[in-house]
Design a protein around this motif. Structure first.
Motif, PDB file in Angstrom:
ATOM      1  N   ALA A  75       0.821  -1.211   0.000  1.00  0.00           N
ATOM      2  CA  ALA A  75       0.000   0.000   0.000  1.00  0.00           C
ATOM      3  C   ALA A  75       0.857   1.264   0.000  1.00  0.00           C
ATOM      4  O   ALA A  75       0.495   2.278  -0.600  1.00  0.00           O
ATOM      5  N   LYS A  76       2.002   1.181   0.648  1.00  0.00           N
ATOM      6  CA  LYS A  76       2.907   2.326   0.715  1.00  0.00           C
ATOM      7  C   LYS A  76       3.995   2.239  -0.349  1.00  0.00           C
ATOM      8  O   LYS A  76       4.832   3.145  -0.439  1.00  0.00           O
ATOM      9  N   ASN A  77       4.003   1.137  -1.108  1.00  0.00           N
ATOM     10  CA  ASN A  77       5.031   0.928  -2.126  1.00  0.00           C
ATOM     11  C   ASN A  77       6.426   1.100  -1.539  1.00  0.00           C
ATOM     12  O   ASN A  77       7.298   1.771  -2.115  1.00  0.00           O
ATOM     13  N   THR A  78       6.611   0.478  -0.403  1.00  0.00           N
ATOM     14  CA  THR A  78       7.838   0.658   0.376  1.00  0.00           C
ATOM     15  C   THR A  78       8.343  -0.695   0.858  1.00  0.00           C
ATOM     16  O   THR A  78       7.551  -1.562   1.240  1.00  0.00           O
ATOM     17  N   VAL A  79       9.643  -0.836   0.826  1.00  0.00           N
ATOM     18  CA  VAL A  79      10.316  -2.011   1.383  1.00  0.00           C
ATOM     19  C   VAL A  79      11.156  -1.556   2.566  1.00  0.00           C
ATOM     20  O   VAL A  79      11.767  -0.475   2.516  1.00  0.00           O
ATOM     21  N   TYR A  80      11.188  -2.382   3.597  1.00  0.00           N
ATOM     22  CA  TYR A  80      11.894  -2.047   4.821  1.00  0.00           C
ATOM     23  C   TYR A  80      13.017  -3.046   5.081  1.00  0.00           C
ATOM     24  O   TYR A  80      12.962  -4.197   4.661  1.00  0.00           O
ATOM     25  N   LEU A  81      14.001  -2.583   5.802  1.00  0.00           N
ATOM     26  CA  LEU A  81      15.040  -3.467   6.314  1.00  0.00           C
ATOM     27  C   LEU A  81      15.180  -3.168   7.799  1.00  0.00           C
ATOM     28  O   LEU A  81      15.723  -2.133   8.179  1.00  0.00           O
ATOM     29  N   GLN A  82      14.651  -4.075   8.606  1.00  0.00           N
ATOM     30  CA  GLN A  82      14.770  -3.962  10.058  1.00  0.00           C
ATOM     31  C   GLN A  82      16.101  -4.578  10.458  1.00  0.00           C
ATOM     32  O   GLN A  82      16.348  -5.761  10.181  1.00  0.00           O
ATOM     33  N   MET A  83      16.943  -3.785  11.097  1.00  0.00           N
ATOM     34  CA  MET A  83      18.272  -4.243  11.471  1.00  0.00           C
ATOM     35  C   MET A  83      18.380  -4.255  12.978  1.00  0.00           C
ATOM     36  O   MET A  83      18.251  -3.210  13.623  1.00  0.00           O
ATOM     37  N   ASN A  84      18.598  -5.414  13.539  1.00  0.00           N
ATOM     38  CA  ASN A  84      18.756  -5.579  14.975  1.00  0.00           C
ATOM     39  C   ASN A  84      20.165  -6.047  15.300  1.00  0.00           C
ATOM     40  O   ASN A  84      20.878  -6.553  14.437  1.00  0.00           O
ATOM     41  N   SER A  85      20.531  -5.901  16.549  1.00  0.00           N
ATOM     42  CA  SER A  85      21.839  -6.373  17.031  1.00  0.00           C
ATOM     43  C   SER A  85      22.961  -5.899  16.115  1.00  0.00           C
ATOM     44  O   SER A  85      23.819  -6.690  15.691  1.00  0.00           O
ATOM     45  N   LEU A  86      22.974  -4.616  15.831  1.00  0.00           N
ATOM     46  CA  LEU A  86      23.965  -4.074  14.900  1.00  0.00           C
ATOM     47  C   LEU A  86      25.376  -4.261  15.442  1.00  0.00           C
ATOM     48  O   LEU A  86      25.627  -4.107  16.643  1.00  0.00           O
ATOM     49  N   LYS A  87      26.268  -4.601  14.525  1.00  0.00           N
ATOM     50  CA  LYS A  87      27.653  -4.918  14.872  1.00  0.00           C
ATOM     51  C   LYS A  87      28.594  -3.884  14.270  1.00  0.00           C
ATOM     52  O   LYS A  87      28.236  -3.171  13.321  1.00  0.00           O
ATOM     53  N   PRO A  88      29.830  -3.841  14.762  1.00  0.00           N
ATOM     54  CA  PRO A  88      30.807  -2.901  14.210  1.00  0.00           C
ATOM     55  C   PRO A  88      31.081  -3.127  12.722  1.00  0.00           C
ATOM     56  O   PRO A  88      31.547  -2.206  12.045  1.00  0.00           O
ATOM     57  N   GLU A  89      30.801  -4.320  12.206  1.00  0.00           N
ATOM     58  CA  GLU A  89      31.047  -4.594  10.786  1.00  0.00           C
ATOM     59  C   GLU A  89      29.869  -4.230   9.889  1.00  0.00           C
ATOM     60  O   GLU A  89      29.928  -4.419   8.669  1.00  0.00           O
ATOM     61  N   ASP A  90      28.771  -3.711  10.471  1.00  0.00           N
ATOM     62  CA  ASP A  90      27.590  -3.358   9.687  1.00  0.00           C
ATOM     63  C   ASP A  90      27.606  -1.957   9.071  1.00  0.00           C
ATOM     64  O   ASP A  90      26.840  -1.698   8.148  1.00  0.00           O
ATOM     65  N   PRO A  91      28.416  -1.020   9.533  1.00  0.00           N
ATOM     66  CA  PRO A  91      28.367   0.320   8.956  1.00  0.00           C
ATOM     67  C   PRO A  91      28.683   0.324   7.467  1.00  0.00           C
ATOM     68  O   PRO A  91      29.592  -0.359   7.011  1.00  0.00           O
ATOM     69  N   ALA A  92      27.900   1.067   6.729  1.00  0.00           N
ATOM     70  CA  ALA A  92      28.057   1.156   5.285  1.00  0.00           C
ATOM     71  C   ALA A  92      26.996   2.095   4.753  1.00  0.00           C
ATOM     72  O   ALA A  92      26.105   2.523   5.505  1.00  0.00           O
ATOM     73  N   VAL A  93      27.096   2.411   3.478  1.00  0.00           N
ATOM     74  CA  VAL A  93      25.969   3.020   2.788  1.00  0.00           C
ATOM     75  C   VAL A  93      25.073   1.874   2.320  1.00  0.00           C
ATOM     76  O   VAL A  93      25.554   0.939   1.669  1.00  0.00           O
TER      77      VAL A  93
END
Length: 127
Positions: A75-93
């Protein structure tokens, strides 16, 4: 004109959570294979997760499996990415990308499969 716009990137502490959004115009995301990718400085663009089809089949990379969840709101024409337990190796664009389902080839975590790309949103994780 097809446009994908990501949002939600931010600075978050290690172990924290963040939800990214990718809103499309010019296409209906339910008819497209959708991918989330990330690229850190000096690194190649890496597939994180994909979603597509009426059944909403999902794929996750080993690096994020069990921590990230991809979902779609037609309905919103939107996709989400829920990110939990973020780690030091996750930073990025983080980028979202789309390709028509009829052209959604394997390997679906490869960036070369996708036709349309957003501009990216920065995720930073602090220790």
């Amino acid at each position: 004109q097809v446009q994908l716009v990501e949002s939600g990137g931010a600075l978050v502490q290690t172990g924290g959570s963040l939800t990214l959004s990718c809103t499309a115009s010019g296409i209906a995301l339910e008819s497209y294979g959708i991918g989330w990718f990330r690229q850190a400085p000096g690194e190649e663009r890496e597939g994180v997760s994909t979603l597509g089809g009426r059944e909403g089949r999902t794929i996750y990379s080993d690096a994020v499996k069990g921590r990230f969840t991809i979902s779609r709101d037609n309905a919103k024409n939107t996709v989400y990415l829920q990110m939990n337990s973020l780690k030091p190796e996750d930073p990025a664009v983080y980028y979202c990308a789309a390709v028509p389902l009829s052209q959604w080839l394997s390997p679906r975590l490869s960036p070369y499969v996708y036709d349309y790309w957003g501009q990216g949103t920065q995720v930073t994780v602090s220790s």
